[in-house]
Design an enzyme around this catalytic site. Structure first.
Site, short mmCIF file in Angstrom:
data_model
loop_
_atom_site.label_atom_id
_atom_site.label_comp_id
_atom_site.label_asym_id
_atom_site.label_seq_id
_atom_site.Cartn_x
_atom_site.Cartn_y
_atom_site.Cartn_z
N ASP A 186 0.71 -1.27 -0.02
CA ASP A 186 0.05 -0.13 0.08
C ASP A 186 1.15 1.65 0.08
O ASP A 186 0.71 2.51 0.58
CB ASP A 186 -0.89 0.11 1.07
CG ASP A 186 -2.27 -0.99 1.34
OD1 ASP A 186 -2.35 -1.60 -0.34
OD2 ASP A 186 -2.50 -1.37 1.74
N GLY A 231 1.49 2.25 -3.22
CA GLY A 231 1.16 3.15 -3.84
C GLY A 231 2.11 2.98 -5.04
O GLY A 231 1.62 3.51 -6.43
N LYS A 242 2.11 -7.13 -14.09
CA LYS A 242 1.57 -7.90 -12.72
C LYS A 242 1.83 -8.75 -12.51
O LYS A 242 0.93 -9.24 -12.83
CB LYS A 242 0.38 -6.57 -12.06
CG LYS A 242 0.22 -6.96 -10.84
CD LYS A 242 -0.48 -6.65 -9.61
CE LYS A 242 -0.08 -6.38 -8.31
NZ LYS A 242 0.64 -5.86 -7.47
N SER A 277 -2.50 -11.17 -5.66
CA SER A 277 -3.33 -11.78 -4.63
C SER A 277 -4.31 -10.60 -4.62
O SER A 277 -3.97 -9.00 -4.72
CB SER A 277 -2.66 -11.78 -2.98
OG SER A 277 -1.49 -13.11 -3.31
N GLY A 316 5.92 -4.82 -8.52
CA GLY A 316 6.03 -5.80 -8.15
C GLY A 316 4.96 -6.20 -7.04
O GLY A 316 3.80 -5.82 -7.33
N ALA A 317 5.14 -6.71 -6.26
CA ALA A 317 4.36 -7.07 -4.96
C ALA A 317 4.21 -6.76 -3.46
O ALA A 317 5.95 -7.17 -2.98
CB ALA A 317 3.46 -8.00 -4.94
N GLY A 318 4.42 -6.55 -2.59
CA GLY A 318 5.12 -5.67 -1.95
C GLY A 318 5.76 -4.70 -1.46
O GLY A 318 5.99 -4.33 -2.63
#
Length: 229
Positions: free
Chosen positions: A12, A14, A37, A41, A118-120
């Site tokens: 989160d 951004g 992406k 999840s 990416g993620a996180g």
């Protein structure tokens, strides 16, 4: 190089707002765009399968338009760490398979600007041994660091930039995204924090996005610049 890997200081921070905003800004310059992406999840069931809202935002900013599966081939329903979601789904995420898919997609869908989100953060795991950062390392991609501007972000940003460089990659630029309005309430202190990030991250700032009432690509784009890339 016209492909960049977008990572963040945290979940989160951004990343999707920045990624979609940069793609929108590129479109305004009549550039072809692609947002990817590879793993997401927190996806919702549709008649076409699981779709993720962040991936849909990137698909919307990809011109010429591509199918959803091109943007997000691996989607999981639970809004949890991808490696745990994969285990629950009876799957295993592996860097070799994902990087092969990314390489083929980039090759077959060449664009002026391609951003891989990416993620996180940088060290979010893919499995017991591999992290999301290994995707960028395998493809030797320059990174765009999204800093979620809130209390504690200076430490998070500096550590992430150090980790990216320790992995042998370049921090091509950074973007600040105000996720906590209180952090930007005192203008003098806020500017001092931005000055510190500019000095310590040693990478061009691509923009500072304020806290937006309607956080979307079109509203974020005016605060962003592709020129330093």
């Amino acid at each position: 190089m016209n492909v960049w890997f977008v990572t963040g200081t945290d979940t989160d921070a951004g990343k999707t707002l920045v990624t979609s905003g940069l793609l929108y800004a590129a479109r305004q310059q009549q550039l072809s765009t692609l947002g990817l992406k590879p793993i997401a999840s927190g996806s919702q069931a549709t008649h076409e399968g699981l779709h993720n809202s962040d991936a849909l935002a990137l698909q919307h900013q990809s011109v010429p338009l591509v199918g959803y599966a091109t943007v997000n081939p691996i989607a999981f329903a639970p809004a949890i760490a991808p490696h745990l979601a994969a285990i629950e789904a009876g799957q295993r995420l592996e860097v070799s398979a994902v990087t092969h898919w990314l390489s083929e997609t980039i090759k077959q869908t060449a664009r002026d600007v391609t951003l891989i989100e990416g993620a996180g953060g940088w060290r979010v795991p893919l499995n017991e041994q591999e992290d999301f950062s290994d995707l960028a390392i395998a493809l030797e991609l320059p990174a765009i660091l999204v800093v979620g501007l809130k209390l504690g972000c200076l430490n998070h940003a500096r550590l992430t930039a150090e980790a990216i460089r320790a992995d042998g990659l370049v921090v091509a630029g950074w973007v600040g995204s105000v996720v906590d309005p209180a952090f930007a309430a005192d203008t003098d202190r806020f500017e001092a924090n931005i000055a510190h990030l500019n000095a310590k991250l040693a990478a061009p700032c691509l923009g500072i996005i304020p806290h937006l009432d309607a956080p979307d690509a079109e509203n974020a784009a005016p605060y962003l610049s592709l020129e330093p890339l």
